[in-house]
Write a protein that holds these residues in place. Structure first.
Motif, PDB file in Angstrom:
ATOM      1  N   VAL A   1     -59.895 120.000 100.178  1.00 40.19           N
ATOM      2  CA  VAL A   1     -61.354 119.980 100.223  1.00 40.19           C
ATOM      3  C   VAL A   1     -61.918 119.098 101.327  1.00 40.19           C
ATOM      4  CG1 VAL A   1     -61.520 120.480  97.766  1.00 40.19           C
ATOM      5  CG2 VAL A   1     -61.507 118.103  98.525  1.00 40.19           C
ATOM      6  N   THR A   2     -61.078 118.334 102.040  1.00 39.42           N
ATOM      7  CA  THR A   2     -61.576 117.492 103.124  1.00 39.42           C
ATOM      8  C   THR A   2     -60.843 117.847 104.413  1.00 39.42           C
ATOM      9  OG1 THR A   2     -59.956 115.689 102.816  1.00 39.42           O
ATOM     10  CG2 THR A   2     -61.946 115.623 101.468  1.00 39.42           C
ATOM     11  N   SER A   3     -61.277 117.229 105.497  1.00 38.60           N
ATOM     12  CA  SER A   3     -60.655 117.491 106.791  1.00 38.60           C
ATOM     13  C   SER A   3     -59.647 116.415 107.177  1.00 38.60           C
ATOM     14  CB  SER A   3     -61.742 117.562 107.876  1.00 38.60           C
ATOM     15  OG  SER A   3     -62.449 116.335 107.960  1.00 38.60           O
ATOM     16  N   TYR A   4     -59.335 115.506 106.272  1.00 42.02           N
ATOM     17  CA  TYR A   4     -58.426 114.411 106.595  1.00 42.02           C
ATOM     18  C   TYR A   4     -56.976 114.882 106.534  1.00 42.02           C
ATOM     19  CZ  TYR A   4     -62.697 111.825 105.691  1.00 42.02           C
ATOM     20  OH  TYR A   4     -63.992 111.396 105.707  1.00 42.02           O
ATOM     21  N   SER A   5     -56.130 114.241 107.331  1.00 44.54           N
ATOM     22  CA  SER A   5     -54.719 114.608 107.363  1.00 44.54           C
ATOM     23  C   SER A   5     -54.037 114.187 106.069  1.00 44.54           C
ATOM     24  CB  SER A   5     -54.027 113.942 108.557  1.00 44.54           C
ATOM     25  OG  SER A   5     -53.995 112.536 108.399  1.00 44.54           O
ATOM     26  N   MET A   6     -52.938 114.862 105.767  1.00 47.13           N
ATOM     27  CA  MET A   6     -52.213 114.537 104.548  1.00 47.13           C
ATOM     28  C   MET A   6     -51.664 113.109 104.597  1.00 47.13           C
ATOM     29  SD  MET A   6     -51.322 115.605 101.568  1.00 47.13           S
ATOM     30  CE  MET A   6     -51.224 117.388 101.469  1.00 47.13           C
ATOM     31  N   SER A   7     -51.234 112.676 105.777  1.00 46.30           N
ATOM     32  CA  SER A   7     -50.701 111.312 105.894  1.00 46.30           C
ATOM     33  C   SER A   7     -51.782 110.282 105.589  1.00 46.30           C
ATOM     34  CB  SER A   7     -50.137 111.089 107.301  1.00 46.30           C
ATOM     35  OG  SER A   7     -51.115 111.344 108.297  1.00 46.30           O
ATOM     36  N   GLN A   8     -53.019 110.514 106.057  1.00 49.08           N
ATOM     37  CA  GLN A   8     -54.130 109.625 105.736  1.00 49.08           C
ATOM     38  C   GLN A   8     -54.365 109.561 104.236  1.00 49.08           C
ATOM     39  OE1 GLN A   8     -57.406 111.141 108.224  1.00 49.08           O
ATOM     40  NE2 GLN A   8     -57.995 109.031 108.594  1.00 49.08           N
ATOM     41  N   ILE A   9     -54.419 110.711 103.616  1.00 48.26           N
ATOM     42  CA  ILE A   9     -54.732 110.784 102.185  1.00 48.26           C
ATOM     43  C   ILE A   9     -53.658 110.101 101.353  1.00 48.26           C
ATOM     44  CG2 ILE A   9     -54.981 112.393 100.250  1.00 48.26           C
ATOM     45  CD1 ILE A   9     -56.319 114.326 102.254  1.00 48.26           C
ATOM     46  N   ILE A  10     -52.408 110.362 101.675  1.00 49.93           N
ATOM     47  CA  ILE A  10     -51.316 109.735 100.921  1.00 49.93           C
ATOM     48  C   ILE A  10     -51.361 108.222 101.090  1.00 49.93           C
ATOM     49  CG2 ILE A  10     -48.807 109.540 100.725  1.00 49.93           C
ATOM     50  CD1 ILE A  10     -48.624 112.467 101.536  1.00 49.93           C
ATOM     51  N   ASP A  11     -51.635 107.756 102.308  1.00 53.32           N
ATOM     52  CA  ASP A  11     -51.713 106.313 102.556  1.00 53.32           C
ATOM     53  C   ASP A  11     -52.832 105.684 101.735  1.00 53.32           C
ATOM     54  OD1 ASP A  11     -51.209 103.792 103.956  1.00 53.32           O
ATOM     55  OD2 ASP A  11     -53.085 104.200 104.994  1.00 53.32           O
ATOM     56  N   TRP A  12     -53.996 106.312 101.701  1.00 54.85           N
ATOM     57  CA  TRP A  12     -55.118 105.771 100.923  1.00 54.85           C
ATOM     58  C   TRP A  12     -54.791 105.741  99.437  1.00 54.85           C
ATOM     59  CZ3 TRP A  12     -59.328 109.302 103.545  1.00 54.85           C
ATOM     60  CH2 TRP A  12     -59.558 108.837 104.848  1.00 54.85           C
ATOM     61  N   ILE A  13     -54.246 106.836  98.912  1.00 59.36           N
ATOM     62  CA  ILE A  13     -53.921 106.890  97.484  1.00 59.36           C
ATOM     63  C   ILE A  13     -52.841 105.876  97.148  1.00 59.36           C
ATOM     64  CG2 ILE A  13     -52.958 108.355  95.659  1.00 59.36           C
ATOM     65  CD1 ILE A  13     -54.305 110.735  96.942  1.00 59.36           C
ATOM     66  N   ASP A  14     -51.881 105.727  98.035  1.00 62.41           N
ATOM     67  CA  ASP A  14     -50.791 104.771  97.813  1.00 62.41           C
ATOM     68  C   ASP A  14     -51.335 103.344  97.739  1.00 62.41           C
ATOM     69  OD1 ASP A  14     -48.036 104.069  97.527  1.00 62.41           O
ATOM     70  OD2 ASP A  14     -48.020 103.445  99.627  1.00 62.41           O
ATOM     71  N   GLN A  15     -52.247 103.002  98.646  1.00 59.05           N
ATOM     72  CA  GLN A  15     -52.863 101.671  98.600  1.00 59.05           C
ATOM     73  C   GLN A  15     -53.626 101.467  97.296  1.00 59.05           C
ATOM     74  OE1 GLN A  15     -54.934 100.038 102.084  1.00 59.05           O
ATOM     75  NE2 GLN A  15     -54.309 101.876 103.211  1.00 59.05           N
ATOM     76  N   ALA A  16     -54.405 102.484  96.919  1.00 57.39           N
ATOM     77  CA  ALA A  16     -55.196 102.360  95.692  1.00 57.39           C
ATOM     78  C   ALA A  16     -54.301 102.264  94.467  1.00 57.39           C
ATOM     79  CB  ALA A  16     -56.146 103.559  95.571  1.00 57.39           C
ATOM     80  N   TYR A  17     -53.195 103.004  94.475  1.00 55.48           N
ATOM     81  CA  TYR A  17     -52.319 103.000  93.300  1.00 55.48           C
ATOM     82  C   TYR A  17     -51.678 101.634  93.098  1.00 55.48           C
ATOM     83  CZ  TYR A  17     -49.590 105.234  89.664  1.00 55.48           C
ATOM     84  OH  TYR A  17     -49.069 105.589  88.445  1.00 55.48           O
ATOM     85  N   LEU A  18     -51.379 100.937  94.192  1.00 55.52           N
ATOM     86  CA  LEU A  18     -50.810  99.596  94.057  1.00 55.52           C
ATOM     87  C   LEU A  18     -51.777  98.669  93.335  1.00 55.52           C
ATOM     88  CD1 LEU A  18     -48.465  97.661  94.711  1.00 55.52           C
ATOM     89  CD2 LEU A  18     -49.613  97.137  96.870  1.00 55.52           C
ATOM     90  N   ARG A  19     -53.110  98.898  93.515  1.00 57.27           N
ATOM     91  CA  ARG A  19     -54.102  98.045  92.849  1.00 57.27           C
ATOM     92  C   ARG A  19     -54.090  98.215  91.339  1.00 57.27           C
ATOM     93  NH1 ARG A  19     -57.801  96.049  96.600  1.00 57.27           N
ATOM     94  NH2 ARG A  19     -56.767  96.108  98.626  1.00 57.27           N
ATOM     95  N   LEU A  20     -53.458  99.273  90.839  1.00 56.19           N
ATOM     96  CA  LEU A  20     -53.317  99.404  89.393  1.00 56.19           C
ATOM     97  C   LEU A  20     -52.312  98.396  88.845  1.00 56.19           C
ATOM     98  CD1 LEU A  20     -53.197 103.302  88.988  1.00 56.19           C
ATOM     99  CD2 LEU A  20     -55.188 101.802  88.891  1.00 56.19           C
TER     100      LEU A  20
END
Length: 365
Positions: A265-284
């Motif tokens: 649904v967005t124009s961002y690369s998969m590597s960007q998205i995985i990196d963002w989600i990975d950072q956020a998941y560590l905050r859990l």
């Protein structure tokens, strides 16, 4: 008295200004949307191939994985139809066309009536406050900036078109109460999310209600569901605005998001998205302060922490392993037993494992 050729030019100017933004959207559907759709289908196909390969490698779970594969295919096709099917653009685009045509018809008629045979209506137009029209023009220019920018990034979904129409209406309404026309014009350039937040907080202050859970906890910290994405690396304000359109407003929203769906649904690369989600998941798992200290040691997300855990297992020197564990313990703010437990939980976390596999598969796109 305006001559007929001049009136034709006046109508031509009205049509060009009122229909330019819809023309950009239609041009997007003719070419960039097709290119974006092809890249999305390629990513879906690669994921489907990986899932099928996993099913071939596991006989005992083959039926369950094949069922999951069928559900995955149906779900992705539904999302693709929702985002790229041309008929889903008819209602949003029609609403935007209506808003633009009404606004520009009023604005043009204040200077020179487009239809001289409507004297009562033209007199009514002249009584409309200039601040209202200033807000309309500011919102329209912001909408033009948005569609041109998103045209270049191949990302103009139907919800954006509706949001731009709401933006123009809201900016016009705010402009009506502005003390100066230039303030009304500037209000049109405030993003829609900021406008709605400002209106909500203003209404809450006027009604004497509280600001809600976003004020944080009693100890001054904030829970994950109230933390914005500002503290994550690589997420600029335009990224936060775009993610907000998909309902991703907090760290927990991002941590629990589906990478492939977000890529769709967005124009961002998969590597960007995985990196963002990975950072956020560590905050859990760790606090904000611990995440900052871990980042200074080269650990930004759960994938990196898993790699650290694997490196520790491969170390032959107990002294080196102990020093590395003590460094991690000081960063996380716990003792050696606590950091060992954290590393074990990260290694066993299926979501981190999935992110790691997707990084290996899609990290280059």
């Amino acid at each position: 008295m305006v001559s007929v050729p001049d009136m034709y030019l006046w109508w031509l100017a009205f049509i060009v200004t009122a229909w330019f933004i819809p023309f950009v959207v239609v041009a997007y559907l003719c070419y960039p949307a097709r290119m974006r759709l092809q890249s999305v289908r390629d990513a879906v196909s690669r994921t489907e191939t990986a899932l099928r390969q996993r099913a071939d490698d596991s006989d005992e779970d083959r039926n369950e994985l094949l069922k999951a594969l069928a559900q995955y295919r149906l779900r992705m096709e539904a999302r693709i139809r929702e985002r790229f099917l041309k008929r889903t653009y008819i209602l949003p685009l029609g609403f935007l066309v209506l808003v633009l045509n009404v606004g520009f018809f009023v604005g043009f008629s204040r200077i020179q009536p487009l239809v001289a045979g409507l004297p009562a209506l033209n007199i009514l137009f002249t009584r409309i406050e200039p601040e209202l029209l200033s807000g309309f023009f500011g919102g329209t220019l912001y909408a033009l900036y948005s569609v041109v920018t998103r045209y270049r990034s191949q990302d103009i979904p139907p919800p954006l078109i509706l949001q731009l129409a709401y933006q123009i209406i809201l900016a016009s309404a705010i402009g009506y109460f502005a003390p100066r026309p230039w303030l009304a014009f500037a209000a049109g350039f405030v993003p829609y999310a900021e406008l709605t937040n400002w209106l909500r907080h203003t209404a809450q202050a006027w009604l004497g209600t509280t600001a809600g859970p976003g004020r944080g906890t009693a100890d001054g910290g904030k829970t994950l569901w109230s933390q914005g994405l500002e503290s994550l690396q690589g997420i600029a304000p335009p990224h936060r605005e775009r993610l907000g359109e998909e309902g991703i407003l907090t760290i927990e929203n991002l941590a629990l998001a589906n990478p492939l769906s977000l890529y769709l649904v967005t124009s961002y690369s998969m590597s960007q998205i995985i990196d963002w989600i990975d950072q956020a998941y560590l905050r859990l798992y760790v606090s904000d302060e611990a995440a900052v200290r871990l980042a200074a040691r080269g650990v930004l997300g759960g994938i990196e922490l898993t790699e650290v855990a694997e490196e520790l297992e491969e170390m032959s020197s107990e002294e080196d392993r102990g020093a590395r564990l003590e460094s991690l313990a000081s960063a996380v703010g716990t003792d050696l037993a606590g950091v060992r437990s954290l590393l074990k939980r990260i290694q066993d976390d299926s979501q981190v494992e999935l992110l790691s596999e997707m990084w290996s598969e899609f990290g280059s796109i």
